[in-house]
Design a protein around this motif. Structure first.
Motif, PDB file in Angstrom:
ATOM      1  N   LEU A 362    -106.693  35.474-124.478  1.00  0.00           N
ATOM      2  CA  LEU A 362    -106.918  33.812-124.985  1.00  0.00           C
ATOM      3  C   LEU A 362    -106.390  33.817-126.579  1.00  0.00           C
ATOM      4  O   LEU A 362    -106.745  34.603-127.213  1.00  0.00           O
ATOM      5  CB  LEU A 362    -108.372  33.690-124.753  1.00  0.00           C
ATOM      6  N   LEU A 368    -104.385  30.602-122.113  1.00  0.00           N
ATOM      7  CA  LEU A 368    -104.895  31.968-121.211  1.00  0.00           C
ATOM      8  C   LEU A 368    -103.480  32.365-120.794  1.00  0.00           C
ATOM      9  O   LEU A 368    -102.818  31.827-119.956  1.00  0.00           O
ATOM     10  CB  LEU A 368    -105.812  31.460-120.336  1.00  0.00           C
ATOM     11  N   ILE A 404    -113.334  34.867-121.612  1.00  0.00           N
ATOM     12  CA  ILE A 404    -112.767  35.640-120.644  1.00  0.00           C
ATOM     13  C   ILE A 404    -113.050  36.761-120.230  1.00  0.00           C
ATOM     14  O   ILE A 404    -113.548  37.420-121.024  1.00  0.00           O
ATOM     15  CB  ILE A 404    -111.260  35.406-120.780  1.00  0.00           C
ATOM     16  N   CYS A 413    -113.343  32.804-116.530  1.00  0.00           N
ATOM     17  CA  CYS A 413    -113.238  32.275-117.702  1.00  0.00           C
ATOM     18  C   CYS A 413    -114.423  31.337-117.873  1.00  0.00           C
ATOM     19  O   CYS A 413    -114.939  30.888-116.800  1.00  0.00           O
ATOM     20  CB  CYS A 413    -112.137  31.892-118.285  1.00  0.00           C
TER      21      CYS A 413
END
Length: 644
Positions: A362, A368, A404, A413
């Motif tokens: 992240l 992401l 995450i 997440c």
């Protein structure tokens, strides 16, 4: 636009746009802080029915991130994933787990899989900060810095840190060498565990094969044991793979003894160059990764055959196997640590996580990225293809991601909840009348849809989309009716309880005498197997040195020795006692901090079959059992209208 999708057997709610204006600033802040869980890859779902209404969980592949919504308020702040289960900690400090049960790793005290989050009731009396999930066990840290663990200990020597090989189906505090110390982080591997304390000490315990515990040998350890080589240094982070361990240790710079820098140390099995030392040798003690001496690290994660470390400047280095592209660099051969760039060039990475053969990161910009093995859709790109370099998860590009976590073959997440926009919606979702100066817009705090004031004038407690369930919030008329029924049922169930709702779980266990009793559990109004008696087998040569005797379903209650019942059932609590076949007259094995020497990899254990109880032909016993059955039938008749 809002859509409803069914994932894992329950409804989830997806929405787009920005929140409409609310009358209170504090309410708006609460809405912004509410968080959803997203999951993708191989997950557990309600499967086929047996024809009489019972559904059996089955595994499905989710190719793109899907939000999950529990049937309870679940404002998650921290998430952890194992091989086949998930655990979360809410903002209120409550612990929920779900997934596939095996050896007690869910902590609910029953042999049952759960497709949606279920609170670990035995932890209700304590608030928690963090959670970690291994393949066979789970660990949590309380706000008082105490460590609790539970899971399969029968086939995993010292994995739980309680000094025995007994499994624990309910949480148990880890004491011993940790007395007086504050645990600040814990890592759960496949066969071993590690933790760091507030004063920087590193402790490991479990199977010591390949020197994975860092004590200079391959002996197994049944209690947390400090890694002496690192004594005097401060451990910042630790991560456990299958047969290797990695840690970030603060070391004083040679040029300035007052300046500390986080250095990467690895040890254990060096196969596939996963330790980053440029060879495949086994390291029995923590060893600094030479090629990365110049960098300052603050996070580390381990997969099955890889190690990934994050520098304080937001750069990622990976080392280990390359067969699935999990190093994130197509040209890397894995022998020495490699810098991961490509789409991450110019990005600042703030969080990392490893699955078995894939990685998720992240960035500070909210992106992401995933790469590695794509089987089961674990990368979240809508397909099953492997990725050899970081690839943005498009489905989450507009979401605010807070955390995450990668499981073995799935990813999860935490995202800030996104509300239905009232900007472009012209009609009330209830009366379908147009909005205007006299017909203002309001979001329902339970379903998230936009309503006028008349259709959302009521307020209710425990709404689904608020971080403050103890306060009343505006809801639409339909949700008000539903929540009223739920709240009345909860209040009714609470009034029916005449026994305390939880017990102290830090009870002394009589492991040396061969019998280990778990803390007392409630028999819920809904009939289900709620008790496992942990029976210690004193035969040291048996591979199944601890087995579990599962309590039968009500009303076959011959074995309810340690179960407390609500209401009038309390008078029958100790009437019936189980008859347990005696173990062979063997001398119990000594409880030591060291176990046998292991030099080969281990196969995944198979669960021992649960032996049954022997019956009793005593007429008096049958009569008491008959009376107890009648009492249970009365309770079930009282509960059924509530459940319906």
């Amino acid at each position: 636009m809002q859509s409803r999708i069914s994932v894992d057997g329950f409804l989830i709610s997806a929405s787009s746009g920005t929140p409409s204006n609310f009358s209170g600033t504090s309410e708006q802040e609460d809405l912004d802080s509410f968080r959803d869980v997203y999951i993708w890859g191989q997950v557990l779902s309600n499967g086929a029915s047996d024809g009489i209404g019972t559904q059996f969980p089955s595994k499905i592949d989710v190719l793109i991130p899907k939000p999950l919504e529990s049937n309870v308020i679940l404002d998650v702040c921290q998430i952890a994933t194992g091989a086949h289960h998930i655990g979360v900690v809410t903002k209120e400090g409550h612990v929920f787990t779900w997934g596939k049960e095996s050896g007690g790793r869910l902590g609910h005290g029953i042999d049952k899989d759960f497709v949606s989050p279920r609170e670990v009731k035995f932890l209700e009396a304590t608030n928690f900060d963090s959670i970690a999930c291994g393949e066979y066990h789970t660990g949590v840290i309380s706000k008082c810095y105490e460590l609790y663990t539970w899971g399969d200990g029968t086939h995993n020597v010292g994995l739980l840190g309680h000094g025995s090989e007994a499994s624990h189906w309910i949480p148990k505090i880890v004491n011993g060498p940790l007395e007086g110390l504050q645990v600040v982080s814990v890592a759960c591997g496949t066969w071993h565990s590690a933790l760091a304390t507030s004063n920087g000490k590193l402790f490991t315990f479990g199977d010591g094969a390949f020197g994975v515990l860092g004590h200079g040998d391959q002996e197994s350890v049944w209690y947390p044991k400090e890694v002496q080589l690192l004594s005097g240094l401060k451990t910042k982070k630790v991560a456990c793979g299958v047969w290797h361990t990695a840690a970030i240790i603060e070391v004083a710079l040679q040029s300035d003894s007052n300046t500390l820098s986080g250095k990467l140390f690895t040890w254990g099995d060096g196969d596939k160059h996963r330790l980053g030392h440029g060879n495949k040798e086994t390291y029995l003690q923590p060893t600094r990764v030479g090629p990365l001496m110049e960098y300052n690290f603050h996070q580390v994660a381990c997969g099955h055959t890889m190690t990934v470390a994050l520098t304080t400047s937001g750069h990622i280095f990976s080392m280990g196997g390359t067969e699935h592209g999990q190093l994130g660099n197509p040209v890397s051969v894995g022998k020495i640590p490699t810098l991961v760039q490509d789409k991450l060039l110019g990005e600042y990475v703030e969080k990392i996580s490893c699955g078995a053969h894939h990685v998720a990161v992240l960035t500070t910009k909210g992106g992401l990225f995933t790469w590695g093995m794509g089987a089961n859709g674990r990368l979240g790109h809508g397909d099953l293809e492997n990725r050899k370099s970081p690839t943005l998860v498009i489905a989450l590009k507009d979401r605010i991601i807070k955390n995450i976590s990668c499981g073995s073959n799935f990813t999860s997440c935490i995202c800030v909840h996104k509300w239905v926009s009232g900007v472009d919606q012209a009609l009330c979702s209830g009366c379908r009348q147009p909005f205007g100066l006299t017909r203002l817009k309001h979001n329902c705090h339970n379903c998230g849809l936009v309503f006028c004031h008349a259709c959302s004038s009521r307020k209710s407690l425990k709404t689904a989309l608020t971080a403050t369930p103890e306060r009343p919030h505006r809801v639409c008329d339909n949700c008000y009716v539903k929540l009223k029924v739920v709240n009345e049922n909860d209040a009714s169930k609470l009034d029916r309880k005449t026994t305390p709702s939880h017990y102290t779980i830090n009870e002394k266990e009589k492991s040396n005498q061969g019998v280990i009793k778990s803390a007392k559990t409630f028999l819920a109004p809904i009939t289900e197997p709620v008790k496992y008696l942990e029976i210690k087998n004193n035969n040291p040569e048996s591979s199944d040195s601890a087995s579990f005797v599962r309590a039968s379903l009500v009303p076959s209650l011959v074995q309810l020795k340690d179960v407390s019942f609500p209401g009038s059932l309390g008078t029958f609590q100790n009437v019936l006692k189980p008859i347990i076949p005696p173990s062979p007259p063997q001398t119990p094995p000594p409880q030591t901090n060291s176990g046998p020497l292991f030099t080969t990899t281990r196969q995944s254990p198979t669960r021992p079959a649960s032996p049954g109880y022997f019956g009793c032909g005593n007429d008096n016993l049958r009569m008491k059992n008959h009376l107890l059955n009648q009492e249970v039938s009365k309770l079930q008749k009282q509960v059924n209208p509530i459940l319906l």
